[in-house]
Design a protein around this motif. Structure first.
Motif, PDB file in Angstrom:
ATOM      1  N   LYS A   1       0.904  -1.354  -0.035  1.00 12.83           N
ATOM      2  CA  LYS A   1      -0.094   0.015  -0.077  1.00 12.83           C
ATOM      3  C   LYS A   1       0.821   1.460  -0.114  1.00 12.83           C
ATOM      4  O   LYS A   1       1.978   1.212   0.490  1.00 12.83           O
ATOM      5  N   ASP A   2       0.295   2.522  -0.381  1.00 14.71           N
ATOM      6  CA  ASP A   2       1.006   3.827  -0.632  1.00 14.71           C
ATOM      7  C   ASP A   2       0.692   4.471   0.882  1.00 14.71           C
ATOM      8  O   ASP A   2      -0.232   4.867   0.894  1.00 14.71           O
ATOM      9  N   ILE A   3       1.802   4.749   1.596  1.00 16.05           N
ATOM     10  CA  ILE A   3       1.476   5.470   2.819  1.00 16.05           C
ATOM     11  C   ILE A   3       1.060   6.779   2.644  1.00 16.05           C
ATOM     12  O   ILE A   3       0.595   7.356   3.415  1.00 16.05           O
ATOM     13  N   TYR A   4       1.596   7.348   1.333  1.00 11.96           N
ATOM     14  CA  TYR A   4       1.245   8.677   1.037  1.00 11.96           C
ATOM     15  C   TYR A   4      -0.502   8.897   0.991  1.00 11.96           C
ATOM     16  O   TYR A   4      -0.984   9.707   1.341  1.00 11.96           O
ATOM     17  N   ASP A   5      -0.879   7.793   0.441  1.00  7.37           N
ATOM     18  CA  ASP A   5      -2.457   7.713   0.450  1.00  7.37           C
ATOM     19  C   ASP A   5      -3.001   8.119   1.799  1.00  7.37           C
ATOM     20  O   ASP A   5      -4.199   8.385   2.235  1.00  7.37           O
ATOM     21  N   TYR A   6      -2.316   6.858   2.778  1.00  6.06           N
ATOM     22  CA  TYR A   6      -2.969   7.075   4.178  1.00  6.06           C
ATOM     23  C   TYR A   6      -2.784   8.359   4.749  1.00  6.06           C
ATOM     24  O   TYR A   6      -3.635   9.105   5.403  1.00  6.06           O
ATOM     25  N   MET A   7      -1.643   9.124   4.636  1.00  6.02           N
ATOM     26  CA  MET A   7      -1.330  10.364   5.279  1.00  6.02           C
ATOM     27  C   MET A   7      -2.259  11.364   4.678  1.00  6.02           C
ATOM     28  O   MET A   7      -2.643  12.167   5.408  1.00  6.02           O
ATOM     29  N   THR A   8      -2.383  11.209   3.410  1.00 11.39           N
ATOM     30  CA  THR A   8      -3.620  12.371   2.805  1.00 11.39           C
ATOM     31  C   THR A   8      -4.814  12.201   3.169  1.00 11.39           C
ATOM     32  O   THR A   8      -5.618  13.077   3.596  1.00 11.39           O
TER      33      THR A   8
END
Length: 512
Positions: free
Chosen positions: A325-332
């Motif tokens: 998974k993309d951690i940036y998606d979670y942060m956003t």
């Protein structure tokens, strides 16, 4: 159908894409690069690392495209202001002092004693910054004498990769514009600047236009990459002019905003734009012949968000990596839960100093207004907002020059996030547009290759054929007023901290 490769030698990594003459992306590859910080204010990369990373990215793009033998030419984009010293055997003789490097402040002060700001503007269209070639060369002369004595030529990041691909040494006008050694208006090296700064003119490589063919692909490299030997390799452009080409900013009236490792506001003009105030607004020859461009630079934009990723979300990053998974998606997603303005939490993105408009290498990042009510989502959103406030500083300079900024073309990582696109529209008070090419600089390199190979007669013709508007994000009126209020706070913070930054810098050096 002919295809073209664009290689973007960025700071965080190297991207290669393959497009056909209709603009369809046939393949892409990317590999990360590391930045070395051996001392506070220093930022270096190893040229050999660039080459190894480039090879990996290109091979992945070619394999994915399935059309290696159809690639008719290669073009470049590259991080600007990097200083690569090579010897007579074309070998790099030190790590590159990249654009983030701040070590040559002393040399900037010496240059300012030799050449007044007005003389510098007349000769180079810019005032001297410590990221430019000239002060870095003078720093090496004083502190790296063993390296300095071996210098045959000085080149930029993308030029080093092209050298490894073709065996030819050259640079081009857009990158050379930020050397402080180019007559930007005349688009050629300035004999006067070399003489006055006592830098050997022999250090300067051949300087051509961005779409000019600068060499041909060596057989050994072609075989390794699965391409045809002897295809033309064009000079390419600095990442911002190349990104301007890749997003269609090739005529006056259109402005771009890029959020990559750094952040940039970029525009095109019919003649050099001269800012007589010392705000680090940089003027360059565009990668489009007979056009010029300008940029305002935020040193740590997406790099600020990456810092949050690597330090606040380190465990989550590792967990997501295992899951694919993309951690940036979670942060956003966490940031989207926070209120616009984050209840007064304001972020200054000055991890490594700042350029436009304050030009202060001693400035450092700040979270202002942090309370017990704030959470990690607020931190994420405040970083997004703070970076965008920093970019707005240049947009306000554009408006000061009488330019209307009603449309901003977004590029880089900030163009991939719907939330960050909306934050930009609200803070700029302008429509924010994305184009069909996600990777503007790499696409710009490929477009320049297509022009250099003769598939298109000019850069504007190629852009009109290949580029299309994909999305338009309009500002939310109530958010515009809110962000105007918080932007005032953002603008007040640096003047309040300027002297403290300077005192703290002295203490840090004292105890190193």
């Amino acid at each position: 159908m002919s295809c073209f490769m664009g290689i973007d030698a960025g700071t965080s990594g190297i991207k290669a894409i393959v497009i056909d003459e209709n603009g369809t992306v046939r393949g892409s590859g990317y590999h990360e690069c590391d930045v070395l910080n051996p001392r506070p204010g220093w930022a270096e990369q190893a040229p050999q690392m660039w080459w190894e990373t480039c090879c990996q990215a290109v091979k992945k793009a070619v394999e994915q495209s399935g059309c290696g033998k159809e690639i008719a030419g290669i073009g470049f984009s590259g991080q600007m202001q990097g200083t690569v010293f090579i010897d007579k055997e074309h070998r790099s003789i030190s790590n590159c002092m990249i654009w983030l490097d701040q070590r040559s402040t002393e040399q900037v002060m010496e240059i300012e004693q030799l050449i007044s700001d007005e003389e510098a503007l007349q000769a180079t269209a810019n005032t001297c910054l410590n990221s430019f070639w000239a002060p870095k060369i003078l720093w090496a002369k004083k502190y790296w004498p063993d390296v300095y004595e071996k210098i045959d030529k000085v080149i930029f990041t993308k030029d080093y990769l092209r050298l490894r691909m073709t065996g030819e040494v050259a640079t081009e006008v857009s990158d050379a514009s930020l050397s402080f050694l180019l007559d930007v208006a005349k688009r050629k090296w300035s004999d006067e600047m070399f003489q006055r700064l006592d830098i050997p003119k022999s250090f300067a490589p051949k300087c051509v236009e961005s779409c000019d063919v600068a060499g041909y692909l060596l057989e050994s490299v072609a075989k390794d990459w699965g391409l045809t030997a002897g295809i033309p390799v064009v000079a390419g452009g600095g990442d911002q002019p190349a990104g301007g080409v890749g997003t269609g900013i090739v005529k006056p009236g259109v402005v771009g905003a890029t959020i990559g490792t750094s952040g940039v506001v970029f525009g095109c003009t019919d003649k050099p734009l001269i800012d007589h105030k010392k705000r680090a607004l940089m003027t360059m020859a565009h990668s489009v012949p007979d056009k010029w461009c300008y940029l305002g630079l935020v040193l740590t934009a997406g790099g600020s968000f990456k810092w949050v990723r690597d330090n606040i979300f380190a465990e989550k990053k590792a967990e997501f990596a295992v899951q694919g998974k993309d951690i940036y998606d979670y942060m956003t997603a966490q940031a989207a839960k926070a209120k616009p303005g984050c209840e007064g939490l304001t972020f200054l993105p000055y991890f490594n100093g700042e350029k436009t408009p304050i030009s202060d290498e001693k400035a450092r990042a700040v979270f202002f207004g942090l309370s017990s009510r704030h959470n990690s989502g607020d931190l994420c959103r405040s970083v997004m907002e703070g970076v965008t406030f920093a970019l707005r500083d240049t947009i306000e300079i554009c408006r000061e020059f009488g330019m209307e900024v009603n449309e901003v073309r977004a590029n880089g990582g900030g163009a991939k996030s719907d939330l960050w696109l909306q934050i930009q529209a609200d803070i700029y008070n302008a429509n924010v547009v994305t184009m069909n090419m996600e990777e503007g600089p790499a696409a710009g390199g490929a477009i320049m290759a297509a022009v250099g190979c003769g598939t298109f007669g000019s850069v504007p013709e190629a852009c009109e054929h290949i580029l299309k508007v994909e999305k338009v994000v309009e500002p939310i009126r109530e958010n515009v007023k809110l962000y105007d209020d918080y932007y005032d706070t953002y603008r007040e913070l640096y003047p309040a901290l300027k002297e403290i930054y300077s005192k703290q810098d002295q203490k840090v050096k004292k105890y190193l």
